[in-house]
Design an enzyme around this catalytic site. Structure first.
Site, PDB file in Angstrom:
ATOM      1  N   HIS A 189      -5.605  -4.560  -1.257  1.00  0.00           N
ATOM      2  CA  HIS A 189      -5.555  -3.492  -2.268  1.00  0.00           C
ATOM      3  C   HIS A 189      -5.633  -4.020  -3.701  1.00  0.00           C
ATOM      4  O   HIS A 189      -5.504  -3.246  -4.645  1.00  0.00           O
ATOM      5  CB  HIS A 189      -4.291  -2.647  -2.095  1.00  0.00           C
ATOM      6  CG  HIS A 189      -4.392  -1.645  -0.988  1.00  0.00           C
ATOM      7  ND1 HIS A 189      -5.051  -0.442  -1.140  1.00  0.00           N
ATOM      8  CD2 HIS A 189      -3.942  -1.675   0.297  1.00  0.00           C
ATOM      9  CE1 HIS A 189      -4.980   0.232  -0.003  1.00  0.00           C
ATOM     10  NE2 HIS A 189      -4.320  -0.490   0.890  1.00  0.00           N
TER      11      HIS A 189
ATOM     12  N   SER B  36       0.792  -1.228   0.000  1.00  0.00           N
ATOM     13  CA  SER B  36       0.000   0.000   0.000  1.00  0.00           C
ATOM     14  C   SER B  36       0.826   1.281   0.000  1.00  0.00           C
ATOM     15  O   SER B  36       0.308   2.331  -0.335  1.00  0.00           O
ATOM     16  CB  SER B  36      -0.964  -0.007   1.178  1.00  0.00           C
ATOM     17  OG  SER B  36      -0.244  -0.125   2.382  1.00  0.00           O
TER      18      SER B  36
ATOM     19  N   LYS C 171     -12.260  -1.704   1.141  1.00  0.00           N
ATOM     20  CA  LYS C 171     -11.560  -0.878   0.154  1.00  0.00           C
ATOM     21  C   LYS C 171     -12.403  -0.789  -1.125  1.00  0.00           C
ATOM     22  O   LYS C 171     -13.434  -0.126  -1.109  1.00  0.00           O
ATOM     23  CB  LYS C 171     -10.147  -1.406  -0.023  1.00  0.00           C
ATOM     24  CG  LYS C 171      -9.395  -1.222   1.295  1.00  0.00           C
ATOM     25  CD  LYS C 171      -7.936  -1.443   1.271  1.00  0.00           C
ATOM     26  CE  LYS C 171      -7.328  -0.928   2.564  1.00  0.00           C
ATOM     27  NZ  LYS C 171      -6.757  -1.961   3.413  1.00  0.00           N
TER      28      LYS C 171
HETATM   29  C1  LIG Z   1      -6.538  -2.333   4.808  1.00  0.00           C
HETATM   30  C2  LIG Z   1      -5.740  -3.562   4.921  1.00  0.00           C
HETATM   31  C3  LIG Z   1      -6.099  -4.563   5.830  1.00  0.00           C
HETATM   32  C4  LIG Z   1      -7.210  -4.392   6.825  1.00  0.00           C
HETATM   33  O1  LIG Z   1      -8.446  -4.498   6.219  1.00  0.00           O
HETATM   34  P1  LIG Z   1      -9.744  -3.969   6.991  1.00  0.00           P
HETATM   35  O2  LIG Z   1     -10.834  -4.746   6.365  1.00  0.00           O
HETATM   36  O3  LIG Z   1      -9.851  -2.513   6.711  1.00  0.00           O
HETATM   37  O4  LIG Z   1      -9.564  -4.278   8.422  1.00  0.00           O
HETATM   38  C5  LIG Z   1      -5.365  -5.727   5.839  1.00  0.00           C
HETATM   39  N1  LIG Z   1      -4.317  -5.900   5.004  1.00  0.00           N
HETATM   40  C6  LIG Z   1      -3.940  -4.953   4.122  1.00  0.00           C
HETATM   41  C7  LIG Z   1      -2.791  -5.197   3.213  1.00  0.00           C
HETATM   42  C8  LIG Z   1      -4.641  -3.748   4.061  1.00  0.00           C
HETATM   43  O5  LIG Z   1      -4.252  -2.812   3.202  1.00  0.00           O
END
Ligand SMILES: *Cc1c(COP(=O)(O)O)cnc(C)c1O
Length: 400
Positions: free
Chosen positions: A216, A188, A248
């Site tokens: 992502h 990210s 996301k």
């Molecule tokens: C955002 C994210 C998470 C967490 O996901 P949520 O559903 O928002 O708790 C886990 N792993 C990665 C790589 C992320 O970018």
């Protein structure tokens, strides 16, 4: 006797230390939906840093289905799923997601964080080994820390280094019972894609289980946004756990793991976050189902996302910005010093573009940046507006 200490003094002290070092979070307030033009702290700005890649968080179908679910199923689920909070909507969501992912089964968690923190520690124990990319997400790091397994880290996306770790693991005595390789799908901070084909190949050669966190990548990569496993056209015999999120590109909230039936059965019986924490409210489960409907029936959103991404990256590069090595709709604008990144973010906001700085310790000291995230709901005119603001302030701050 010891002098009495104030047992809570550290709360203030440590917070003030963060403030002094400018490492505290200054929260902005969104006053309305997360849309391309939105109201942040009372100001109309262009949203350039949400994870709402496809604009689904405010999609009419998701909203309508969520409202209907409140009417038919209520505001809350009433319990954890293993007791009395397992609704038909949760089951339907898992069925629809597994079909979408071309997986045998999916298991939905409250969040992606809950999926990683709940499942990862169950996948390996004392006498096992977990191997992690050095830049994996914090929820993976916490999941790994909760396990009693030994840990090893390989250099970011470096397959030679992963091979070295696997070869050393083979010499371990007594032999490890199980080996688990875990990676983010899309990283990210830089927007680069894990070489999952290479990881799967090495995993197969060494009899390791492979776990990818595609938070992502879903809704972004692969056929119709099916994610990184689809992007690399890999079989589920090589990538055993595909973990993802509904928070996301899917625009709602929730986590999942997809793979074999055996994986889902194991995961729900063993993950404490799943067993001991309340299940999604009906509106959430229903909106997640609607998000899958939209991905299946409106493929234009993923296409638009990529068109907008290339348009933006090209324009920024043409102006001489350093946009790193991203291969995805995450575009870092790397400026060097953290002070410059922070100033750039403040000035962008004043000009009507909302994008946050990412600075040390999240990235190296000299790689401070503004992280932009593309959104399919942004128009070309919106992008030109944003690029214009970057150009103006970039010159003002002598970045370009
Ligand atoms: C955002 C994210 C998470 C967490 O996901 P949520 O559903 O928002 O708790 C886990 N792993 C990665 C790589 C992320 O970018």
């Amino acid at each position: 006797m010891n002098e009495m200490r104030n047992p809570t003094a550290f709360l203030k002290e440590e917070y003030e230390e963060l403030v002094k070092n400018e490492l505290d979070w200054k929260l902005r307030v969104l006053q309305g939906p997360s849309t391309p033009w939105c109201n942040v702290d009372g100001r109309e700005v262009l949203m350039f840093c949400s994870n709402n890649y496809l604009g689904l968080s405010n999609h009419p179908r998701l909203k309508e289905i969520a409202i209907r679910a409140v009417q038919t199923h209520g505001a809350g689920s009433g319990s954890v799923r293993p007791i009395a909070g397992n609704m038909d909507l949760h089951i339907e969501l898992e069925k629809r997601l597994a079909e979408f992912k071309h997986a045998e089964a999916s298991l939905v968690y409250q969040t992606g964080f809950a999926a990683n923190a709940g499942l990862i520690p169950q996948l390996a124990d004392r006498g096992d080994l977990m191997i992690s990319d050095e830049l994996n997400h914090g929820s993976i790091i916490d999941g790994v820390r909760l396990s009693h397994a030994e840990r090893a880290v390989y250099k970011h996306t470096d397959m030679q280094d992963l091979q070295r770790v696997l070869e050393e693991a083979e010499k371990h005595s007594p032999p490890f019972r199980r080996i688990l390789i875990i990676t983010d799908g899309v990283f990210s901070m830089d927007g680069d894609i894990a070489p999952l084909d290479g990881i799967a190949k090495l995993g197969a050669e060494h009899g390791a289980m492979v776990f990818v966190d595609d938070a992502h990548g879903e809704g972004v990569l692969g056929e119709g946004g099916r994610g990184i496993v689809s992007h690399f056209k890999l079989g589920r015999d090589k990538v055993h756990v595909e973990m993802g999120t509904f928070s996301k590109a899917f625009g709602v909230v929730g986590g999942h793991v997809s793979g074999s039936k055996d994986l889902a059965n194991f995961a729900y019986n063993k993950s404490r976050t799943w067993l001991l924490s309340g299940s999604h409210p009906p509106a959430v489960a229903a909106a997640c189902i609607a998000a899958i409907d939209v991905l299946e029936n409106e493929p234009q959103h993923v296409r638009t996302l990529w068109e907008r991404t290339s348009h933006f990256k090209k324009a920024m590069k043409d102006f001489g910005f350093d946009i790193g090595t991203s291969q995805t709709p995450i575009t870092p604008v790397i400026v060097g010093e953290s002070g410059v990144a922070k100033k750039l973010s403040v000035r962008l906001f004043e000009e009507g573009v909302f994008a946050l700085p990412i600075v040390y310790p999240m990235v190296a000291r000299d790689k401070a940046r503004i992280r932009t995230i593309m959104n399919a709901a942004l128009t070309k005119e919106d992008l030109d507006f944003a690029v214009g603001a970057f150009e103006k302030i970039g010159k003002e701050l002598h970045i370009i």
